[in-house]
Design an enzyme around this catalytic site. Structure first.
Site, mmCIF file in Angstrom:
data_model
loop_
_atom_site.group_PDB
_atom_site.id
_atom_site.type_symbol
_atom_site.label_atom_id
_atom_site.label_comp_id
_atom_site.label_asym_id
_atom_site.label_seq_id
_atom_site.Cartn_x
_atom_site.Cartn_y
_atom_site.Cartn_z
ATOM 1 N N SER A 235 6.020 -1.947 -2.091
ATOM 2 C CA SER A 235 5.783 -2.868 -3.227
ATOM 3 C C SER A 235 4.851 -2.399 -4.339
ATOM 4 C CB SER A 235 5.867 -4.290 -2.980
ATOM 5 O OG SER A 235 4.883 -4.404 -2.025
ATOM 6 N N SER B 141 -0.475 4.493 4.439
ATOM 7 C CA SER B 141 -1.762 3.742 4.436
ATOM 8 C C SER B 141 -2.203 3.083 5.743
ATOM 9 C CB SER B 141 -1.712 2.791 3.252
ATOM 10 O OG SER B 141 -0.732 1.954 3.324
ATOM 11 N N LYS C 174 0.397 0.222 6.913
ATOM 12 C CA LYS C 174 0.980 -0.979 6.588
ATOM 13 C C LYS C 174 1.700 -1.509 8.113
ATOM 14 C CE LYS C 174 3.486 0.182 3.094
ATOM 15 N NZ LYS C 174 3.077 1.481 3.044
ATOM 16 N N GLY D 143 0.895 -1.038 -0.145
ATOM 17 C CA GLY D 143 0.062 -0.173 0.110
ATOM 18 C C GLY D 143 0.891 1.151 0.090
ATOM 19 N N SER E 228 2.625 4.758 0.995
ATOM 20 C CA SER E 228 3.198 5.263 2.293
ATOM 21 C C SER E 228 1.963 6.155 2.997
ATOM 22 C CB SER E 228 4.425 6.222 2.023
ATOM 23 O OG SER E 228 4.808 6.752 3.272
#
Length: 206
Positions: free
Chosen positions: A105, A35, A37, A31, A33
């Site tokens: 990613s 978000s 994660k 996801g 930056s």
């Protein structure tokens, strides 16, 4: 050029799984930056650890400061960054661990490479879906602001693309639900997949 043959341990993956009483899985958070994660990855690791699972967190920032500090954020180096992470994760999975990872990613090709390296049946792709505008509001590190000014080249979502997963194993929407709500979805999806399929003792051959 000499051929290098992989070292073969006398202990099988099945024996390691039986001893640790769990199914090795790589939970791959992707996801933008900001978000959520890393927050969700940390919370999931904490939950699984206290449930007795042998789990380890691979975080993008930490690896960028160590193993992958020689890499830039060019498309080529981003791919190499992810490849190295996948190879490390594979070794940890082979050791019987559950691995939780948090990486932007941004490219579908990268994520498919991870799946191929670690194995289809050991890969759980979690899309942390959060609109760019909301991620920018949460910009505690000031990264988006710098990217908007052109101070950070190849920044995902601003000057570099993000290819959202089309068919993730799980999608959580962190702009529409609380972290606790997203975490509950994660637990309900992931934990059944890491529970040992057979509670049997390992047989060791000498």
């Amino acid at each position: 050029m000499k051929h290098i043959f992989p070292f073969q341990s006398k202990i099988s993956n099945a024996q390691r799984k039986a001893q640790l009483q769990q199914e090795p899985q790589l939970v791959w958070f992707t996801g933008l930056s900001g978000s959520g994660k890393s927050t969700l990855a940390l919370r999931l690791e904490h939950y699984l650890f206290h449930r007795g699972h042998k789990v380890f967190l691979l975080d993008g920032d930490n690896l960028r400061n160590g193993l992958n500090r020689d890499l830039s954020f060019s498309p080529q180096d981003r791919k190499e960054n992810i490849r190295r992470v996948a190879e490390v994760a594979k070794l940890m999975l082979d050791a019987g661990l559950v691995v939780v990872s948090a990486f932007i990613s941004p490219y579908a090709e990268e994520r498919e490479l991870v799946r191929q390296i670690v194995g289809e049946n050991r890969f759980i792709e979690v899309f942390v879906n959060c609109p760019l505008a909301e991620c920018e509001k949460r910009d505690t590190k000031g990264l988006y602001a710098k990217a908007r000014k052109g101070l950070i080249p190849e920044f995902t979502g601003i000057s570099a693309p993000y290819e959202a997963p089309l068919l993730p194993d799980l999608e959580v929407r962190t702009s529409e639900e609380s972290i606790d709500e997203s975490l509950l979805q994660l637990i309900q999806f992931v934990e059944p997949r890491v529970l040992a399929k057979e509670k049997v003792g390992a047989t060791f051959g000498l």
